[in-house]
Design a protein around this motif. Sequence first.
Motif, PDB file in Angstrom:
ATOM      1  N   HIS A   1       0.860  -1.196   0.000  1.00 46.33           N
ATOM      2  CA  HIS A   1       0.000   0.000   0.000  1.00 46.33           C
ATOM      3  C   HIS A   1       0.888   1.235   0.000  1.00 46.33           C
ATOM      4  CE1 HIS A   1       0.909   0.084   4.271  1.00 46.33           C
ATOM      5  NE2 HIS A   1       0.356  -1.151   4.409  1.00 46.33           N
ATOM      6  N   GLY A   2       0.277   2.419  -0.164  1.00 49.06           N
ATOM      7  CA  GLY A   2       1.028   3.655  -0.353  1.00 49.06           C
ATOM      8  C   GLY A   2       2.011   3.913   0.778  1.00 49.06           C
ATOM      9  N   TYR A   3       1.502   3.794   2.027  1.00 49.23           N
ATOM     10  CA  TYR A   3       2.386   4.065   3.176  1.00 49.23           C
ATOM     11  C   TYR A   3       3.531   3.059   3.213  1.00 49.23           C
ATOM     12  CZ  TYR A   3       3.816   5.072   7.960  1.00 49.23           C
ATOM     13  OH  TYR A   3       4.554   5.406   9.076  1.00 49.23           O
TER      14      TYR A   3
ATOM     15  N   LEU B   1       6.213   3.915   0.776  1.00 50.43           N
ATOM     16  CA  LEU B   1       7.025   5.022   1.305  1.00 50.43           C
ATOM     17  C   LEU B   1       8.082   4.493   2.286  1.00 50.43           C
ATOM     18  CD1 LEU B   1       6.842   8.277   1.372  1.00 50.43           C
ATOM     19  CD2 LEU B   1       5.844   7.871   3.619  1.00 50.43           C
TER      20      LEU B   1
ATOM     21  N   GLN C   1       8.387  13.648   0.099  1.00 47.85           N
ATOM     22  CA  GLN C   1       7.242  14.314   0.737  1.00 47.85           C
ATOM     23  C   GLN C   1       6.054  13.377   0.582  1.00 47.85           C
ATOM     24  OE1 GLN C   1       6.276  18.211  -0.673  1.00 47.85           O
ATOM     25  NE2 GLN C   1       5.265  18.727   1.241  1.00 47.85           N
ATOM     26  N   GLN C   2       5.461  12.990   1.710  1.00 45.30           N
ATOM     27  CA  GLN C   2       4.552  11.838   1.693  1.00 45.30           C
ATOM     28  C   GLN C   2       3.387  11.973   0.718  1.00 45.30           C
ATOM     29  OE1 GLN C   2       3.525  10.721   5.675  1.00 45.30           O
ATOM     30  NE2 GLN C   2       5.642  10.945   6.368  1.00 45.30           N
ATOM     31  N   GLY C   3       2.752  13.177   0.734  1.00 48.30           N
ATOM     32  CA  GLY C   3       1.578  13.369  -0.141  1.00 48.30           C
ATOM     33  C   GLY C   3       1.910  13.251  -1.614  1.00 48.30           C
ATOM     34  N   SER C   4       3.129  13.578  -1.991  1.00 46.19           N
ATOM     35  CA  SER C   4       3.486  13.573  -3.425  1.00 46.19           C
ATOM     36  C   SER C   4       3.529  12.157  -3.990  1.00 46.19           C
ATOM     37  CB  SER C   4       4.839  14.255  -3.636  1.00 46.19           C
ATOM     38  OG  SER C   4       5.859  13.453  -3.071  1.00 46.19           O
TER      39      SER C   4
ATOM     40  N   TYR D   1       1.226   9.952  -3.827  1.00 41.54           N
ATOM     41  CA  TYR D   1      -0.074   9.509  -4.371  1.00 41.54           C
ATOM     42  C   TYR D   1      -0.341   9.987  -5.797  1.00 41.54           C
ATOM     43  CZ  TYR D   1      -0.796   7.367   0.046  1.00 41.54           C
ATOM     44  OH  TYR D   1      -0.645   6.557   1.112  1.00 41.54           O
TER      45      TYR D   1
ATOM     46  N   LEU E   1       1.534   7.666  -7.868  1.00 42.74           N
ATOM     47  CA  LEU E   1       0.900   6.340  -7.958  1.00 42.74           C
ATOM     48  C   LEU E   1      -0.276   6.364  -8.936  1.00 42.74           C
ATOM     49  CD1 LEU E   1       0.860   5.199  -4.207  1.00 42.74           C
ATOM     50  CD2 LEU E   1       1.940   3.970  -6.099  1.00 42.74           C
TER      51      LEU E   1
ATOM     52  N   TYR F   1      -0.921  -1.933  -4.231  1.00 47.92           N
ATOM     53  CA  TYR F   1      -0.505  -1.753  -5.631  1.00 47.92           C
ATOM     54  C   TYR F   1       0.419  -2.897  -6.008  1.00 47.92           C
ATOM     55  CZ  TYR F   1      -2.350   2.949  -5.154  1.00 47.92           C
ATOM     56  OH  TYR F   1      -3.183   4.005  -4.944  1.00 47.92           O
TER      57      TYR F   1
ATOM     58  N   GLU G   1      -7.922   6.212   1.138  1.00 45.74           N
ATOM     59  CA  GLU G   1      -6.533   5.776   1.057  1.00 45.74           C
ATOM     60  C   GLU G   1      -5.629   6.713   1.851  1.00 45.74           C
ATOM     61  OE1 GLU G   1      -5.100   5.618  -2.933  1.00 45.74           O
ATOM     62  OE2 GLU G   1      -3.406   4.336  -2.431  1.00 45.74           O
ATOM     63  N   TRP G   2      -5.909   7.995   1.741  1.00 49.02           N
ATOM     64  CA  TRP G   2      -5.091   8.976   2.442  1.00 49.02           C
ATOM     65  C   TRP G   2      -5.347   8.917   3.952  1.00 49.02           C
ATOM     66  CZ3 TRP G   2      -5.424  13.945  -1.147  1.00 49.02           C
ATOM     67  CH2 TRP G   2      -4.892  13.597  -2.410  1.00 49.02           C
TER      68      TRP G   2
ATOM     69  N   PHE H   1      -6.063   6.256   5.495  1.00 50.13           N
ATOM     70  CA  PHE H   1      -5.300   5.085   5.945  1.00 50.13           C
ATOM     71  C   PHE H   1      -3.837   5.458   6.165  1.00 50.13           C
ATOM     72  CE2 PHE H   1      -2.242   1.845   4.594  1.00 50.13           C
ATOM     73  CZ  PHE H   1      -2.455   0.887   5.570  1.00 50.13           C
ATOM     74  N   HIS H   2      -3.312   6.222   5.187  1.00 47.79           N
ATOM     75  CA  HIS H   2      -1.910   6.647   5.272  1.00 47.79           C
ATOM     76  C   HIS H   2      -1.678   7.455   6.559  1.00 47.79           C
ATOM     77  CE1 HIS H   2       1.944   8.080   3.320  1.00 47.79           C
ATOM     78  NE2 HIS H   2       1.813   8.934   4.330  1.00 47.79           N
TER      79      HIS H   2
ATOM     80  N   ALA I   1      -1.912   5.266   9.672  1.00 52.41           N
ATOM     81  CA  ALA I   1      -0.721   4.420   9.837  1.00 52.41           C
ATOM     82  C   ALA I   1       0.457   5.235  10.350  1.00 52.41           C
ATOM     83  CB  ALA I   1      -0.384   3.764   8.487  1.00 52.41           C
TER      84      ALA I   1
ATOM     85  N   GLU J   1       3.700  16.214   7.668  1.00 48.65           N
ATOM     86  CA  GLU J   1       4.558  15.432   6.776  1.00 48.65           C
ATOM     87  C   GLU J   1       3.856  15.096   5.454  1.00 48.65           C
ATOM     88  OE1 GLU J   1       7.263  13.075  10.097  1.00 48.65           O
ATOM     89  OE2 GLU J   1       5.650  12.022   9.029  1.00 48.65           O
ATOM     90  N   PHE J   2       2.542  14.927   5.558  1.00 50.34           N
ATOM     91  CA  PHE J   2       1.791  14.564   4.341  1.00 50.34           C
ATOM     92  C   PHE J   2       1.762  15.731   3.356  1.00 50.34           C
ATOM     93  CE2 PHE J   2      -1.761  13.416   1.658  1.00 50.34           C
ATOM     94  CZ  PHE J   2      -1.597  12.039   1.511  1.00 50.34           C
ATOM     95  N   GLY J   3       1.695  16.942   3.884  1.00 50.05           N
ATOM     96  CA  GLY J   3       1.707  18.124   3.008  1.00 50.05           C
ATOM     97  C   GLY J   3       0.307  18.669   2.760  1.00 50.05           C
TER      98      GLY J   3
ATOM     99  N   TRP K   1      -2.282  18.080  -3.283  1.00 51.30           N
ATOM    100  CA  TRP K   1      -2.207  16.683  -3.764  1.00 51.30           C
ATOM    101  C   TRP K   1      -3.502  16.280  -4.477  1.00 51.30           C
ATOM    102  CZ3 TRP K   1       2.422  17.052  -3.766  1.00 51.30           C
ATOM    103  CH2 TRP K   1       3.231  17.270  -2.652  1.00 51.30           C
TER     104      TRP K   1
ATOM    105  N   GLN L   1      -3.371  17.727  -7.878  1.00 47.44           N
ATOM    106  CA  GLN L   1      -2.426  16.983  -8.732  1.00 47.44           C
ATOM    107  C   GLN L   1      -2.970  15.597  -9.073  1.00 47.44           C
ATOM    108  OE1 GLN L   1       1.602  16.757  -7.354  1.00 47.44           O
ATOM    109  NE2 GLN L   1       1.866  18.974  -7.283  1.00 47.44           N
TER     110      GLN L   1
END
Lengths: 113, 876
Positions: free
Chosen positions: A26-28, A31, A45-48, A50, A53, A78, B27-28, B30-31, B34, B56-58, B63, B66
């Motif tokens: 998964h995404g996390y 990372l 940068q964590q958000g970038s 996604y 992806l 994924y 999904e976010w 969840f991120h 976590a 940290e996620f921004g 996002w 984007q």
Amino acid sequence: MATTTELLQGTLDLLILKAISLGPQHGYGILLRIQQTSRDLLQIQQGSLYPALYRLEHQGVITSEWGTSENNRKAKYYRLTAAGRRRLQQETAYWQRLSDGIGFVLAAQPERA
Amino acid sequence: MNMIARLRSFCAVLLWRRRIQREMEQEWQFHLAARVDALLAEGLSRDDATKRARMEFGDLRKWREQAREVRGFGWRLVSGASTLLWDVRSSVRSLLRRPGWASAVVLVLATGVGLTTSMFAVTDPFLLKPLPYHDPDRLAVVRFGPDGVTRGSRIPAFTDIEARTDLFEGVAAYGPRRPNRLQLPDRTIDVMTVGVTERFFTTLGLPIRMAPRRESPDASSPLPLIVTSSGRQLLGGVSVGDVLRGEQGRTMQVVGILPETFIFPIPQYSSSIHGLVPFEAQDVLRVDTWTADGRPGGRGASPLPIIARLGRGVTVALAKERVSVTETTATPLDVDVTPLTTVMTRETRPLALGAMMAVVLVLLVCAGNTGNLLLARTIDRATELSTRAALGATQAAIVRLYGVELTLLAITGIASGLFVGWTILAMIPRIMPEQYSTLGAPVLTFRVALFSCVAGAAAAVLAGVPAFLARLKGVVWRDQTAFSTDPRCVRHLRWTFTACQASFAMVLAILAGVLVGSFVNLTRQQAGFDRDSLAVAASYSYDVTSSSGAAAAVVEDSLFASLDRVQRLPGVVAAGATPAPVVDLGMVKESVIVDGVTLFSDVKPVTPGFFAAAGLCVVEGRGLNDTDRADAVVVTESFARTYWPSESGLDRIVEMRPGTGQHARVVGVVRDVFDRSWDAQPTPTIFTPLERRHLSLGRVNYVVKGQSGGESLAGSVTRVLRDVNPTVVVTSASSIGERLWDSVRRRTFPALILTLFGIAACVITTAGIVAIVASTVARRKREITIRVALGATSSDVRRLAVADVATAAAVGVALGWIAGRWLSLGLSGVAYGIAPGHWAVSAVTGTVVVAAMTMSALVMAGAATRVSPGSVLKAE
């Protein structure tokens, strides 16, 4: 001296593909895997992660499905597609050539130049 | 590039956009959860862990943006559609809150588009649409005149022209219209056919082949017939191969059916032909009658025109030059080569252009009116727009909202306008002269609808741009709170709109005034006939061939027998007959010698009862009676005035048919009659007793005077004519009043159209002025109340309410009046008995328009004087 390194433009896709090639994640998890395998040298940068992806999924090189995480939460996993594997090979070969080239340039001695 | 994956992604976005968005958020979440768990494990408190995880996620918005972008066009499409839908919903709600205003905009646009639709459908075939033939620009009509032809020489025969392959790729000719009586199983009908040469269709570039000319027509073999769409309707759905039985054992076989799009290439024929048959005349171009001085004259003097397809690279001028010179003529022939398009549209094109100009003016009036309404709406919404801007709406979003609102109004207006146009088009054939439908009946086609949509959209854009710019610049909502009056730029725009509207409306009103004046003059014109009690029936005996004395005798017997029966009909006062046209543009001219001078004059052979039946007024001597033979004639006043200006015409001697020694004495002079058309000045005419030779063409017009209406009489006369001679074809039967009106339809139709346009423009402009005054009063109530409290009189308040709009309207009316007078000079071709640009007409029309506008504005301004201070204070 900085302990982490900023990513070069365009290298995030390669890192993601490599991370996923080691197993569905998964995404996390992707990372963490990048950070661990780079020994915390690469900081993303964590958000970038996604948008990258989603772009790869839109291009058909990775695919996703919902599953359950290790702490029993619903997470999106994924995995690489056949096209993704080919893309990873191409990107890796390209990176190797680039890195070799840059390496040769940096290793050049004054008398050889 | 994986196209399948991209397509799948595109479809997924289209179908499951909300789900994708929801899953992305999950999904976010969840991120973040976590990451919070990981930070908690590191020893942070929940609040700190949550804050740090988010940091940290921004930026989530970034996002999200984007993430949408990377999904490609599909997401942008759906996202745009969603925004648009929201804008549409918002605009609809906004418009429904002001139904009166929205209806006014739609009504104005619908009027403009409706008139545009109907007029474009009528005029398009004459202005823009190419003729329905292959490469129509290379088709021309070749017509020979009498000049240059002398006895002994000859005009080139059809075959001579056909042989000029250096000039023409194809040559075709047609004969005169001819009625045919056919026996159907259930009824007898008369169909009008015309003979065409073998290469008629190929010359026009149509993939149809006509049967060749029959050298020796055999009565037993059926005549090949190609049926037109109107013929098919008349015959009740015939099919190819059907054999139709005619009179005296003659038969016709249907060999083809023409499509509805086929148009006969001569305007006079196009709507009245039921079928085409092979041309049987020996020679299309012939001259068989000569005057005493050796020039072509009388019947047969005007050879039939030829339709030719010019060769590649051959111009009309070149063809004319080469055809006019022949070996058999001493001097160049009088030949006219005219493009077919010109021939087909010559009469109607100027009027069509005028109608389209009127359309443009009405559209501009509508645009001006709509522009004012939109400005008023912009001012009304100033507070709302300021609030939206304060709440974070971007200027682009506000402008987009305005665009959507205008688009909705324009779409509704255009759709309503198309319906209005369709309704007008359903009614228009009843009042439209036949000449306007020669290139096809006006219908709402895709082409017409598209033109109307574009015109309506252009009007809406023209109206919307000023208000759009005002919003874009932010002038309106920024200035609104600072002034009780409207912002300066809005006042200027409104002034311009109003002045333009008034100007265009005035132009149309003056043009309409000229035509209405012309129409009034026509109705006051004494035609010389009793319009109410006279019926005319035109008959044709199709078995008569030229120079057949025996057949003419049959017609003569039938004529007198019919007259005898008609005179015995109840209510009939008198009956007469003539082979000459009655209220018809056709004429019979013959050579006569008056006082040694050879003339080419109108000669009308008539029966003795004709004068009493037609109600001709004898001013000198007497009319013709039973005892008169070829030695007596009656002339009209204009004839006597022209040739014997200072003396009486009675007892003068006129040599008829020069060379035959036939002399006739003038026994009477009658008042002129408008027997060609109601608006054509009578020409000098000689009435001569009817002789058998005059009936050789088989055409007879019966003129019957009754005690009551001519219309009912026409039916009875028709029945009698058919009863007396079943072979007679009655080609038309109507009252003389009807014929007179038909003869001037080319004037009355444009008058009616332009009057409607003028009225529409004036009503729209007046309504616009009233709306502006009402809007001013509504917005300046507080100011008016204060002024009244400080001692302002009613007239002061009225002046305040109408000041701006009155100045604009006055300037517009003045400019329009000048332009209208100048433009009306172009109406000289259709105005009757009135000089276009005449002061009186312009003055009367201008006064009426100004009075209507002023009265309406003052009545509405009266509301300002009734503003109650109490209600204004309560409202505040």
